[in-house]
Motif scaffolding. Structure first.
Motif, PDB file in Angstrom:
ATOM      1  N   CYS A   1       0.807  -1.221   0.000  1.00  0.00           N
ATOM      2  CA  CYS A   1       0.000   0.000   0.000  1.00  0.00           C
ATOM      3  C   CYS A   1       0.842   1.274   0.000  1.00  0.00           C
ATOM      4  CB  CYS A   1      -0.922   0.015   1.221  1.00  0.00           C
ATOM      5  SG  CYS A   1      -2.174  -1.274   1.191  1.00  0.00           S
TER       6      CYS A   1
ATOM      7  N   CYS B   1      -5.522  -2.718   1.410  1.00  0.00           N
ATOM      8  CA  CYS B   1      -5.060  -2.992   2.779  1.00  0.00           C
ATOM      9  C   CYS B   1      -5.691  -4.286   3.308  1.00  0.00           C
ATOM     10  CB  CYS B   1      -5.440  -1.819   3.668  1.00  0.00           C
ATOM     11  SG  CYS B   1      -5.127  -2.083   5.418  1.00  0.00           S
TER      12      CYS B   1
ATOM     13  N   TRP C   1      -5.342   5.446  12.148  1.00  0.00           N
ATOM     14  CA  TRP C   1      -5.595   4.050  11.756  1.00  0.00           C
ATOM     15  C   TRP C   1      -6.860   3.571  12.448  1.00  0.00           C
ATOM     16  CZ3 TRP C   1      -6.728  -0.890  12.497  1.00  0.00           C
ATOM     17  CH2 TRP C   1      -6.230  -1.873  11.625  1.00  0.00           C
TER      18      TRP C   1
ATOM     19  N   GLU D   1      -5.461  -5.006   6.568  1.00  0.00           N
ATOM     20  CA  GLU D   1      -5.775  -4.694   7.973  1.00  0.00           C
ATOM     21  C   GLU D   1      -4.902  -5.461   8.957  1.00  0.00           C
ATOM     22  OE1 GLU D   1     -10.041  -5.178   8.322  1.00  0.00           O
ATOM     23  OE2 GLU D   1     -10.269  -4.388   6.301  1.00  0.00           O
TER      24      GLU D   1
HETATM   25  S1  SF4 Z   1      -2.559  -2.281   7.954  1.00  0.00           S
HETATM   26 FE1  SF4 Z   1      -1.055  -3.682   7.025  1.00  0.00          FE
HETATM   27  S2  SF4 Z   1      -1.796  -4.021   4.942  1.00  0.00           S
HETATM   28 FE2  SF4 Z   1      -2.858  -2.199   5.729  1.00  0.00          FE
HETATM   29  S3  SF4 Z   1      -1.601  -0.499   5.024  1.00  0.00           S
HETATM   30 FE3  SF4 Z   1      -0.917  -1.004   7.110  1.00  0.00          FE
HETATM   31  S4  SF4 Z   1       0.796  -2.432   6.792  1.00  0.00           S
HETATM   32 FE4  SF4 Z   1      -0.326  -2.325   4.858  1.00  0.00          FE
END
Ligand code: SF4
Length: 100
Positions: free
Chosen positions: A54, A69, A86, A71
């Motif tokens: 990402c 993503c 987040w 998650e």
């Molecule tokens: S949660 Fe994991 S998959 Fe999602 S952007 Fe962050 S590091 Fe990447």
């Protein structure tokens, strides 16, 4: 395909990610700052460790797209809390894993 082939075939993360289904919300569930506000973000780690790719480095800046993503929470853990917002996607949205 024989079971032996299934078990011995190397797994690529791209193959596993393609099996997932994404119900992408129009509101991003993760946000990072842009430009000079990115000072303090672990940019190299984000680019190389995000399992879904990402984060992309463009010059001194990193770009982020939340659509793929999975998650995992890695970027939340390795980033200073004041540099990243987040949250999980709204209920029912985001990634749906497929294990077969
Ligand atoms: S949660 Fe994991 S998959 Fe999602 S952007 Fe962050 S590091 Fe990447």
């Amino acid at each position: 395909m024989s079971q032996e082939t299934l078990l011995t075939r190397p797994l690529k993360i791209e193959d596993l990610l393609q099996r997932n289904i994404y119900d992408v919300d129009e509101d991003p569930h993760i946000e990072i700052p842009r430009g000079s506000e990115q000072e303090g973000l672990p940019k190299e780690a984000l680019v190389y460790l995000c399992p879904a790719g990402c984060y992309t480095r463009i010059g001194d800046e990193i770009l982020f797209s939340y659509e793929g993503c999975v998650e995992c929470g890695l970027c939340r853990i390795i980033s200073p809390p004041d540099k990243i917002r987040w949250e999980y996607p709204k209920s029912g949205r985001g990634v749906q894993y497929r294990f077969t």
